[in-house]
Design a protein around this motif. Structure first.
Motif, PDB file in Angstrom:
ATOM      1  N   GLY A   1     -12.197   1.876 -21.809  1.00 53.65           N
ATOM      2  CA  GLY A   1     -12.043   2.895 -22.842  1.00 53.65           C
ATOM      3  C   GLY A   1     -12.002   4.293 -22.273  1.00 53.65           C
ATOM      4  N   GLY A   2     -12.845   4.539 -21.254  1.00 49.97           N
ATOM      5  CA  GLY A   2     -12.836   5.847 -20.612  1.00 49.97           C
ATOM      6  C   GLY A   2     -11.520   6.145 -19.932  1.00 49.97           C
ATOM      7  N   ILE A   3     -10.959   5.135 -19.245  1.00 51.13           N
ATOM      8  CA  ILE A   3      -9.661   5.303 -18.584  1.00 51.13           C
ATOM      9  C   ILE A   3      -8.573   5.582 -19.616  1.00 51.13           C
ATOM     10  CG2 ILE A   3      -7.884   4.090 -17.263  1.00 51.13           C
ATOM     11  CD1 ILE A   3     -10.212   2.562 -15.878  1.00 51.13           C
ATOM     12  N   ALA A   4      -8.621   4.857 -20.734  1.00 51.10           N
ATOM     13  CA  ALA A   4      -7.580   4.987 -21.756  1.00 51.10           C
ATOM     14  C   ALA A   4      -7.610   6.338 -22.456  1.00 51.10           C
ATOM     15  CB  ALA A   4      -7.728   3.860 -22.783  1.00 51.10           C
ATOM     16  N   LEU A   5      -8.806   6.891 -22.662  1.00 48.23           N
ATOM     17  CA  LEU A   5      -8.946   8.070 -23.512  1.00 48.23           C
ATOM     18  C   LEU A   5      -9.138   9.389 -22.760  1.00 48.23           C
ATOM     19  CD1 LEU A   5     -11.170   6.404 -26.243  1.00 48.23           C
ATOM     20  CD2 LEU A   5      -8.796   7.119 -26.498  1.00 48.23           C
ATOM     21  N   ALA A   6      -9.443   9.339 -21.468  1.00 52.02           N
ATOM     22  CA  ALA A   6      -9.595  10.580 -20.696  1.00 52.02           C
ATOM     23  C   ALA A   6      -8.236  11.246 -20.502  1.00 52.02           C
ATOM     24  CB  ALA A   6     -10.231  10.285 -19.343  1.00 52.02           C
ATOM     25  N   ASP A   7      -8.246  12.559 -20.319  1.00 53.99           N
ATOM     26  CA  ASP A   7      -6.997  13.289 -20.100  1.00 53.99           C
ATOM     27  C   ASP A   7      -6.405  12.982 -18.722  1.00 53.99           C
ATOM     28  OD1 ASP A   7      -6.828  14.970 -22.570  1.00 53.99           O
ATOM     29  OD2 ASP A   7      -8.777  15.646 -21.848  1.00 53.99           O
ATOM     30  N   LYS A   8      -7.271  12.852 -17.729  1.00 54.08           N
ATOM     31  CA  LYS A   8      -6.832  12.491 -16.382  1.00 54.08           C
ATOM     32  C   LYS A   8      -7.791  11.451 -15.811  1.00 54.08           C
ATOM     33  CE  LYS A   8      -3.345  15.441 -15.694  1.00 54.08           C
ATOM     34  NZ  LYS A   8      -1.958  15.035 -15.364  1.00 54.08           N
ATOM     35  N   VAL A   9      -7.269  10.661 -14.874  1.00 55.50           N
ATOM     36  CA  VAL A   9      -8.074   9.629 -14.213  1.00 55.50           C
ATOM     37  C   VAL A   9      -7.954   9.834 -12.711  1.00 55.50           C
ATOM     38  CG1 VAL A   9      -8.462   7.145 -13.933  1.00 55.50           C
ATOM     39  CG2 VAL A   9      -7.557   8.033 -16.106  1.00 55.50           C
ATOM     40  N   THR A  10      -9.076   9.759 -12.033  1.00 56.97           N
ATOM     41  CA  THR A  10      -9.041   9.842 -10.572  1.00 56.97           C
ATOM     42  C   THR A  10      -9.811   8.675  -9.984  1.00 56.97           C
ATOM     43  OG1 THR A  10     -11.084  11.099 -10.151  1.00 56.97           O
ATOM     44  CG2 THR A  10      -9.131  12.362 -10.765  1.00 56.97           C
ATOM     45  N   THR A  11      -9.522   8.396  -8.726  1.00 56.08           N
ATOM     46  CA  THR A  11     -10.361   7.510  -7.943  1.00 56.08           C
ATOM     47  C   THR A  11     -10.495   8.107  -6.546  1.00 56.08           C
ATOM     48  OG1 THR A  11     -10.820   5.206  -7.370  1.00 56.08           O
ATOM     49  CG2 THR A  11      -8.529   5.948  -7.132  1.00 56.08           C
ATOM     50  N   VAL A  12     -11.203   7.416  -5.664  1.00 58.11           N
ATOM     51  CA  VAL A  12     -11.771   8.100  -4.511  1.00 58.11           C
ATOM     52  C   VAL A  12     -10.998   7.933  -3.201  1.00 58.11           C
ATOM     53  CG1 VAL A  12     -14.091   8.238  -5.453  1.00 58.11           C
ATOM     54  CG2 VAL A  12     -13.370   6.154  -4.284  1.00 58.11           C
ATOM     55  N   SER A  13      -9.762   7.460  -3.277  1.00 60.51           N
ATOM     56  CA  SER A  13      -8.868   7.504  -2.122  1.00 60.51           C
ATOM     57  C   SER A  13      -7.453   7.231  -2.604  1.00 60.51           C
ATOM     58  CB  SER A  13      -9.261   6.486  -1.033  1.00 60.51           C
ATOM     59  OG  SER A  13      -8.998   5.160  -1.450  1.00 60.51           O
ATOM     60  N   ARG A  14      -6.493   7.671  -1.825  1.00 59.21           N
ATOM     61  CA  ARG A  14      -5.092   7.493  -2.202  1.00 59.21           C
ATOM     62  C   ARG A  14      -4.686   6.024  -2.206  1.00 59.21           C
ATOM     63  NH1 ARG A  14      -5.541  11.954   0.969  1.00 59.21           N
ATOM     64  NH2 ARG A  14      -5.194  10.774   2.869  1.00 59.21           N
ATOM     65  N   THR A  15      -5.105   5.298  -1.174  1.00 63.78           N
ATOM     66  CA  THR A  15      -4.743   3.883  -1.097  1.00 63.78           C
ATOM     67  C   THR A  15      -5.374   3.094  -2.230  1.00 63.78           C
ATOM     68  OG1 THR A  15      -4.393   3.945   1.294  1.00 63.78           O
ATOM     69  CG2 THR A  15      -4.884   1.804   0.339  1.00 63.78           C
ATOM     70  N   TYR A  16      -6.637   3.392  -2.555  1.00 68.75           N
ATOM     71  CA  TYR A  16      -7.298   2.671  -3.639  1.00 68.75           C
ATOM     72  C   TYR A  16      -6.605   2.943  -4.970  1.00 68.75           C
ATOM     73  CZ  TYR A  16     -11.189   0.498  -6.193  1.00 68.75           C
ATOM     74  OH  TYR A  16     -11.956  -0.329  -6.989  1.00 68.75           O
ATOM     75  N   ALA A  17      -6.089   4.156  -5.173  1.00 71.61           N
ATOM     76  CA  ALA A  17      -5.347   4.464  -6.401  1.00 71.61           C
ATOM     77  C   ALA A  17      -4.124   3.569  -6.526  1.00 71.61           C
ATOM     78  CB  ALA A  17      -4.931   5.933  -6.409  1.00 71.61           C
ATOM     79  N   ASP A  18      -3.476   3.279  -5.414  1.00 70.64           N
ATOM     80  CA  ASP A  18      -2.343   2.347  -5.432  1.00 70.64           C
ATOM     81  C   ASP A  18      -2.824   0.912  -5.638  1.00 70.64           C
ATOM     82  OD1 ASP A  18      -0.475   4.382  -4.993  1.00 70.64           O
ATOM     83  OD2 ASP A  18      -0.643   4.202  -2.807  1.00 70.64           O
ATOM     84  N   GLU A  19      -3.894   0.540  -4.930  1.00 72.33           N
ATOM     85  CA  GLU A  19      -4.367  -0.846  -4.973  1.00 72.33           C
ATOM     86  C   GLU A  19      -4.792  -1.264  -6.375  1.00 72.33           C
ATOM     87  OE1 GLU A  19      -6.090  -1.395  -0.398  1.00 72.33           O
ATOM     88  OE2 GLU A  19      -7.445  -0.831  -2.019  1.00 72.33           O
ATOM     89  N   ILE A  20      -5.486  -0.377  -7.103  1.00 77.95           N
ATOM     90  CA  ILE A  20      -6.032  -0.791  -8.405  1.00 77.95           C
ATOM     91  C   ILE A  20      -4.952  -0.924  -9.473  1.00 77.95           C
ATOM     92  CG2 ILE A  20      -8.346   0.106  -7.961  1.00 77.95           C
ATOM     93  CD1 ILE A  20      -7.653   2.580  -9.586  1.00 77.95           C
ATOM     94  N   CYS A  21      -3.731  -0.542  -9.157  1.00 75.55           N
ATOM     95  CA  CYS A  21      -2.614  -0.785 -10.079  1.00 75.55           C
ATOM     96  C   CYS A  21      -1.975  -2.147  -9.836  1.00 75.55           C
ATOM     97  CB  CYS A  21      -1.564   0.311  -9.933  1.00 75.55           C
ATOM     98  SG  CYS A  21      -2.131   1.928 -10.524  1.00 75.55           S
ATOM     99  N   THR A  22      -2.541  -2.932  -8.923  1.00 73.29           N
ATOM    100  CA  THR A  22      -2.018  -4.265  -8.614  1.00 73.29           C
ATOM    101  C   THR A  22      -2.947  -5.341  -9.156  1.00 73.29           C
ATOM    102  OG1 THR A  22      -3.184  -4.505  -6.493  1.00 73.29           O
ATOM    103  CG2 THR A  22      -1.059  -3.336  -6.474  1.00 73.29           C
ATOM    104  N   TYR A  23      -2.405  -6.520  -9.342  1.00 75.77           N
ATOM    105  CA  TYR A  23      -3.187  -7.661  -9.849  1.00 75.77           C
ATOM    106  C   TYR A  23      -4.339  -7.994  -8.906  1.00 75.77           C
ATOM    107  CZ  TYR A  23      -4.371 -12.428 -11.236  1.00 75.77           C
ATOM    108  OH  TYR A  23      -5.046 -13.564 -11.626  1.00 75.77           O
ATOM    109  N   GLU A  24      -4.099  -7.900  -7.593  1.00 81.32           N
ATOM    110  CA  GLU A  24      -5.101  -8.313  -6.605  1.00 81.32           C
ATOM    111  C   GLU A  24      -6.369  -7.474  -6.682  1.00 81.32           C
ATOM    112  OE1 GLU A  24      -5.524  -8.988  -1.746  1.00 81.32           O
ATOM    113  OE2 GLU A  24      -3.704  -8.081  -2.589  1.00 81.32           O
ATOM    114  N   TYR A  25      -6.223  -6.173  -6.899  1.00 75.11           N
ATOM    115  CA  TYR A  25      -7.366  -5.260  -6.871  1.00 75.11           C
ATOM    116  C   TYR A  25      -7.699  -4.642  -8.232  1.00 75.11           C
ATOM    117  CZ  TYR A  25      -6.911  -5.308  -1.764  1.00 75.11           C
ATOM    118  OH  TYR A  25      -6.846  -5.694  -0.446  1.00 75.11           O
ATOM    119  N   GLY A  26      -6.902  -4.947  -9.256  1.00 75.94           N
ATOM    120  CA  GLY A  26      -7.035  -4.253 -10.532  1.00 75.94           C
ATOM    121  C   GLY A  26      -8.157  -4.715 -11.430  1.00 75.94           C
TER     122      GLY A  26
END
Length: 479
Positions: A205-230
């Motif tokens: 819910g926080g991800i869906a409703l926040a204005d912006k979303v961040t995470t703590v590294s560039r590679t992890y931002a890519d990884e969590i958009c995949t089935y393996e790490y999401g």
């Protein structure tokens, strides 16, 4: 003056269970104070050390409506390192010997906390431009702001950022209880907000409703958009990819400084480290009951002892490593099977393995300084701070190429001119063992190159200076 309120369930030095506390404790200090008024709000846990409780100043108290029930909210504050910290006080909510008690208790505790944070704003007279939320414990704030953000109120025009420190912790519980405790209506529990495969997920819910979303590294931002790490949230994260950024964490160079660290036997710098590291190493070997010999390669591990941290593939090769000329110093707690494994090897190979199944900040610093190499074979690692600290102390990291480890450690065998450590790709015991033995060869057979790697690692700047520029750009884009 841009006003930022960071909301977190933990923060050094007041309360810590993991890296989240280090990040929230350090990051606010690095914003230019002439341009940004950054403040932090935390729960006032009963388990906080008295030395920090004694520093708190009472501000005020009020009663907050929780769906027809009146709840006490006390506000305390202190200034630490030039940053104002607020504490939400309610002994009923924040009792216990640990900050977290597990669901459903934490659901009620942090629902109260999120509502109290917003309710205190008109009371203390502080209207932030941005509320920066951290992990699932604060993820209800974007939802409540969505309800409360209308013209004529203090909540109008406040923007939100949701930072994911570890996607594995999603704040899951059954929907009926979540509706009842949070007071949110059915609209919030649709598939594109809090609903999560029949359960409720606060983080979703926080991800869906926040204005912006961040995470703590560039590679992890890519990884969590995949089935393996999401972790089941990859469809939502992929949908929000345009609003998702990865900003690599830094470390507090005032705290992690081999030149001044009081926990070390001998202090040192990148310009003169060889003899000092040997002295720290032999002192550590003596302290841990290992064979005292500066020539033996000593591998340090400061970690939670879990699958995520790669302890399963490491456990499989400990017998093999005991055939080599290496020592291992472990500090941390976690799953019983891994704790018992390290205890066994420490008993069977007492000259070569030290198992410290506990946590000590001082011993951690001595392991960072006294080891030759530092091992992080993680299955996934959103950012990781230990590899940054180990490089700061001239201890060469051995990591798996994932998340922040991939972003921060330059593999020597792929880039000999710039390498700051060693890395492997495949998550397997064979890949890990092969890499460690390759590192052993470098350590024993090519000391000149080894010391060049150490020096390069120590000279890398992984303070918060670079990260804070990215956060400022993000904040400015919202204000």
């Amino acid at each position: 003056m841009k006003k930022i309120l960071m909301v977190s369930s933990e923060c050094v030095p007041f309360i810590k269970t993991g890296g989240l506390a280090d990040v929230v404790g350090a990051l606010p200090k690095y914003f230019p104070k002439k341009k940004y008024d950054v403040r932090v709000v935390l729960p006032k846990y009963l388990c906080m050390k008295q030395q920090y409780v004694d520093k708190l100043e009472y501000v005020t108290n009020f009663n907050m409506d929780m769906y027809g029930e009146s709840k006490y909210v006390g506000i305390f504050k202190t200034v630490h390192d030039g940053i104002t910290f607020y504490f939400i006080d309610n002994e009923e909510q924040f009792q216990g010997s640990e900050p977290y008690g597990g669901m459903p208790w934490d659901l009620g505790k942090f629902t109260y906390f999120c509502r109290a944070v917003l309710s205190m704003l008109p009371v203390i007279g502080f209207k932030p431009d941005i509320i920066h939320c951290n992990d699932w414990q604060t993820a209800l704030i974007p939802a409540y702001l969505h309800e409360w953000r209308y013209p004529g109120t203090i909540y109008n025009n406040i923007r939100t950022i949701m930072t994911i420190h570890n996607l594995k912790f999603r704040g899951l519980w059954n929907i009926d209880d979540m509706k009842s405790i949070t007071g949110l209506n059915d609209w919030y529990f649709s598939y594109d907000k809090f609903e999560f495969y029949g359960l409720g997920s606060l983080l979703k819910g926080g991800i869906a409703l926040a204005d912006k979303v961040t995470t703590v590294s560039r590679t992890y931002a890519d990884e969590i958009c995949t089935y393996e790490y999401g972790e089941g949230l990859d469809p939502l994260l992929s949908y929000r990819r345009g609003d998702l950024s990865g900003i690599v964490n830094g470390i507090d160079y005032d705290v992690f400084n081999p030149k001044t660290d009081p926990a070390l036997t001998v202090n040192y710098s990148a310009s003169a480290f060889i003899n000092a590291k040997k002295k720290n190493k032999t002192a550590l070997q003596k302290e841990l009951g290992l064979k005292v010999d500066p020539k033996i390669m000593l591998i340090g591990i400061v970690s939670r002892l879990t699958d995520q941290k790669g302890m399963d593939i490491l456990s499989c090769i400990l017998n093999d490593l005991m055939q080599d000329e290496v020592q291992i110093a472990v500090l941390g707690t976690g799953e019983q099977r891994f704790e018992d494994t390290f205890r066994y090897f420490a008993s069977a190979y007492s000259q070569n393995v030290s198992a410290n199944i506990r946590y000590s900040e001082e011993l951690a610093h001595r392991i960072y300084a006294g080891s030759d190499a530092f091992l992080m074979p993680s299955l996934f690692e959103p950012c990781g701070l230990s590899q940054l600290i180990s490089m700061r102390y001239g201890t060469v990291p051995i990591v798996r190429k994932t998340g922040g480890l991939k972003d921060t450690v330059i593999p020597y065998f792929e880039n000999p001119e710039e390498g700051t450590g060693f890395a492997f790709d495949m998550y397997s015991s064979e890949a890990l063992l092969g890499t460690i033995r390759g590192v052993e060869g470098m350590f024993y057979d090519n000391k000149k190159t080894w010391n060049e790697i150490v020096k390069r690692a120590m000279k890398k700047d992984y303070s918060w200076k670079a990260a804070v520029k990215e956060y400022m750009a993000l904040y400015d884009s919202l204000i």
